[in-house]
Design a protein around this motif. Sequence first.
Motif: not given
Length: 124
Positions: A58-68
């Motif tokens: 879940s943590v990695l998926q959230v960061y994946q959605g952060v541009e840059g």
Amino acid sequence: MGRSGAGEEEAGAGDSHASTAASLLAELDWLSADREAGEGQVAVELRMDEGLVPAARSVLQVYQGVEGARLYSSGYLDLKGNAWGAIVQARSGCIDVVTVAALEEDSASTVRAVRMFATDDAED
């Protein structure tokens, strides 16, 4: 929220309600915008009602959605697989260090994220 002597502000520590990885990042962003000049880091800790692997995912998926955002490193931190960590460049000029620790026979997890900012007073 309490303030420590190291320029670190913690939110969510000791909260009894479960949270999500998205709320972790939102709280980090809020603390980052609200931090005082010169503070070197802010931190958030929360409990998630899922085991270590789903929480880390879940943590990695959230960061994946952060541009840059850029993942520098991630993986288990111990031999038993009870702790996981990641280093992410989340925004320009800051690095997030995230750890996930299994609780209660892996039915829940504690997630802690520390956002560190570049400072002008770098030591040699």
